[in-house]
Design a protein around this motif. Structure first.
Motif, PDB file in Angstrom:
ATOM      1  N   THR A  53      41.215  94.191  30.137  1.00 21.70           N
ATOM      2  CA  THR A  53      42.367  93.472  30.681  1.00 21.70           C
ATOM      3  C   THR A  53      42.192  93.245  32.182  1.00 21.70           C
ATOM      4  O   THR A  53      42.401  92.133  32.678  1.00 21.70           O
ATOM      5  CB  THR A  53      43.664  94.253  30.393  1.00 21.70           C
ATOM      6  OG1 THR A  53      43.827  94.352  28.973  1.00 21.70           O
ATOM      7  CG2 THR A  53      44.870  93.565  31.009  1.00 21.70           C
ATOM      8  N   ALA A  54      41.790  94.288  32.901  1.00 23.39           N
ATOM      9  CA  ALA A  54      41.626  94.174  34.357  1.00 23.39           C
ATOM     10  C   ALA A  54      40.531  93.178  34.730  1.00 23.39           C
ATOM     11  O   ALA A  54      40.638  92.487  35.741  1.00 23.39           O
ATOM     12  CB  ALA A  54      41.312  95.549  34.949  1.00 23.39           C
ATOM     13  N   LEU A  55      39.488  93.108  33.918  1.00 20.97           N
ATOM     14  CA  LEU A  55      38.363  92.218  34.207  1.00 20.97           C
ATOM     15  C   LEU A  55      38.500  90.849  33.537  1.00 20.97           C
ATOM     16  O   LEU A  55      37.672  89.969  33.747  1.00 20.97           O
ATOM     17  CB  LEU A  55      37.053  92.877  33.764  1.00 20.97           C
ATOM     18  CG  LEU A  55      36.675  94.153  34.520  1.00 20.97           C
ATOM     19  CD1 LEU A  55      35.531  94.878  33.818  1.00 20.97           C
ATOM     20  CD2 LEU A  55      36.309  93.827  35.971  1.00 20.97           C
ATOM     21  N   GLY A  75      30.425  88.403  29.780  1.00 23.75           N
ATOM     22  CA  GLY A  75      30.799  89.785  30.041  1.00 23.75           C
ATOM     23  C   GLY A  75      31.726  90.279  28.946  1.00 23.75           C
ATOM     24  O   GLY A  75      32.172  89.516  28.087  1.00 23.75           O
ATOM     25  N   GLY A  76      32.009  91.563  28.951  1.00 22.99           N
ATOM     26  CA  GLY A  76      32.883  92.126  27.939  1.00 22.99           C
ATOM     27  C   GLY A  76      32.927  93.633  28.081  1.00 22.99           C
ATOM     28  O   GLY A  76      32.205  94.227  28.897  1.00 22.99           O
ATOM     29  N   VAL A  77      33.770  94.242  27.269  1.00 20.80           N
ATOM     30  CA  VAL A  77      33.882  95.698  27.205  1.00 20.80           C
ATOM     31  C   VAL A  77      33.851  96.073  25.734  1.00 20.80           C
ATOM     32  O   VAL A  77      34.595  95.508  24.927  1.00 20.80           O
ATOM     33  CB  VAL A  77      35.187  96.203  27.850  1.00 20.80           C
ATOM     34  CG1 VAL A  77      35.311  97.717  27.705  1.00 20.80           C
ATOM     35  CG2 VAL A  77      35.265  95.808  29.320  1.00 20.80           C
ATOM     36  N   VAL A  78      32.997  97.027  25.394  1.00 23.25           N
ATOM     37  CA  VAL A  78      32.908  97.525  24.030  1.00 23.25           C
ATOM     38  C   VAL A  78      32.875  99.046  24.070  1.00 23.25           C
ATOM     39  O   VAL A  78      32.371  99.636  25.026  1.00 23.25           O
ATOM     40  CB  VAL A  78      31.659  96.953  23.299  1.00 23.25           C
ATOM     41  CG1 VAL A  78      30.362  97.414  23.949  1.00 23.25           C
ATOM     42  CG2 VAL A  78      31.670  97.296  21.813  1.00 23.25           C
ATOM     43  N   THR A  79      33.459  99.669  23.063  1.00 21.50           N
ATOM     44  CA  THR A  79      33.400 101.122  22.978  1.00 21.50           C
ATOM     45  C   THR A  79      32.286 101.528  22.028  1.00 21.50           C
ATOM     46  O   THR A  79      31.925 100.790  21.121  1.00 21.50           O
ATOM     47  CB  THR A  79      34.729 101.711  22.470  1.00 21.50           C
ATOM     48  OG1 THR A  79      35.025 101.152  21.191  1.00 21.50           O
ATOM     49  CG2 THR A  79      35.854 101.451  23.439  1.00 21.50           C
ATOM     50  N   SER A  80      31.749 102.712  22.278  1.00 21.46           N
ATOM     51  CA  SER A  80      30.752 103.319  21.386  1.00 21.46           C
ATOM     52  C   SER A  80      30.615 104.763  21.808  1.00 21.46           C
ATOM     53  O   SER A  80      30.571 105.061  22.998  1.00 21.46           O
ATOM     54  CB  SER A  80      29.398 102.618  21.525  1.00 21.46           C
ATOM     55  OG  SER A  80      28.389 103.321  20.815  1.00 21.46           O
ATOM     56  N   SER A  81      30.519 105.658  20.852  1.00 26.87           N
ATOM     57  CA  SER A  81      30.305 107.053  21.235  1.00 26.87           C
ATOM     58  C   SER A  81      29.013 107.174  22.034  1.00 26.87           C
ATOM     59  O   SER A  81      28.947 107.944  22.985  1.00 26.87           O
ATOM     60  CB  SER A  81      30.285 107.970  20.011  1.00 26.87           C
ATOM     61  OG  SER A  81      29.333 107.513  19.070  1.00 26.87           O
ATOM     62  N   ALA A  82      27.980 106.404  21.660  1.00 23.67           N
ATOM     63  CA  ALA A  82      26.708 106.373  22.405  1.00 23.67           C
ATOM     64  C   ALA A  82      26.257 107.785  22.785  1.00 23.67           C
ATOM     65  O   ALA A  82      25.879 108.043  23.921  1.00 23.67           O
ATOM     66  CB  ALA A  82      26.844 105.473  23.630  1.00 23.67           C
ATOM     67  N   LEU A  83      26.298 108.681  21.817  1.00 22.03           N
ATOM     68  CA  LEU A  83      26.101 110.105  22.085  1.00 22.03           C
ATOM     69  C   LEU A  83      24.728 110.456  22.636  1.00 22.03           C
ATOM     70  O   LEU A  83      24.601 111.363  23.449  1.00 22.03           O
ATOM     71  CB  LEU A  83      26.348 110.910  20.802  1.00 22.03           C
ATOM     72  CG  LEU A  83      27.748 110.825  20.208  1.00 22.03           C
ATOM     73  CD1 LEU A  83      27.796 111.549  18.868  1.00 22.03           C
ATOM     74  CD2 LEU A  83      28.771 111.394  21.170  1.00 22.03           C
ATOM     75  N   LYS A  84      23.702 109.768  22.170  1.00 22.67           N
ATOM     76  CA  LYS A  84      22.336 110.120  22.552  1.00 22.67           C
ATOM     77  C   LYS A  84      21.700 109.002  23.365  1.00 22.67           C
ATOM     78  O   LYS A  84      22.035 107.830  23.198  1.00 22.67           O
ATOM     79  CB  LYS A  84      21.485 110.376  21.305  1.00 22.67           C
ATOM     80  CG  LYS A  84      21.976 111.533  20.460  1.00 22.67           C
ATOM     81  CD  LYS A  84      21.110 111.709  19.220  1.00 22.67           C
ATOM     82  CE  LYS A  84      21.618 112.850  18.358  1.00 22.67           C
ATOM     83  NZ  LYS A  84      20.791 113.029  17.149  1.00 22.67           N
TER      84      LYS A  84
END
Length: 164
Positions: free
Chosen positions: A23-25, A73-82
């Motif tokens: 939202t901010a971007l 551009g964009g924003v995505v979520t991911s645990s991206a643990l490793k």
């Protein structure tokens, strides 16, 4: 453009912070859970942690979304643990990681009180065991989840803009 990947274990606030950053971007937001095949959701719902093999198509799908958003551009979520998972995400293009990190007790409490999510608290320890913090050469920053969502979002925006 750079895509922000909001990463961390379940309960860290990825959706809240990811939505606020997008939202901010004024960019598109994508929730990583929507990229999971149903078999992964079923497995986690049953209390079984995912394997690297289970995560592979999910990570590839997120990398594809990142690739599709290199111009906007964009924003995505991911645990991206490793780190190796983050390596797959980086194949999609230019990314910056906002790693949400916090105390296990706080994470567990958040997981217990949220509604409508498939991830049981019983999988938190397996995620914490797999988690590898951002390392040298990985673009991004670590943010403590003890602050308010607004404080975390503002800190992430400042760090991201300094990176850009």
């Amino acid at each position: 453009m750079t895509v922000i990947v909001v990463m961390g274990v379940s309960g860290s606030g990825k959706t809240t912070i990811g939505t606020a950053l997008a939202t901010a971007l004024d960019v598109e937001y994508a929730e990583a859970d929507k990229f999971h095949p149903q078999a992964n959701i079923d497995k986690m719902t049953a209390g079984h942690p995912l394997t690297d093999v289970d995560r592979a198509p999910w990570l590839e799908a997120i990398a594809g979304w990142i690739r599709d958003h290199q111009d906007s551009g964009g924003v995505v979520t991911s645990s991206a643990l490793k780190r190796r998972y983050r390596d797959v995400l980086r194949t999609g293009g230019n990314v910056w990681f906002a790693h949400l990190h916090g105390d296990r007790a706080l994470l567990a409490e958040r997981m217990k009180t949220r509604t409508g999510h498939f991830m049981p608290v019983s999988l938190l320890d397996s995620q914490l065991a797999d988690l590898e913090s951002l390392g040298p050469g990985e673009p991004g920053a670590i943010f403590d989840i003890g602050g308010t969502p607004q404080e975390i979002t503002e800190a992430a925006l400042t760090a991201f803009r300094e990176h850009a």
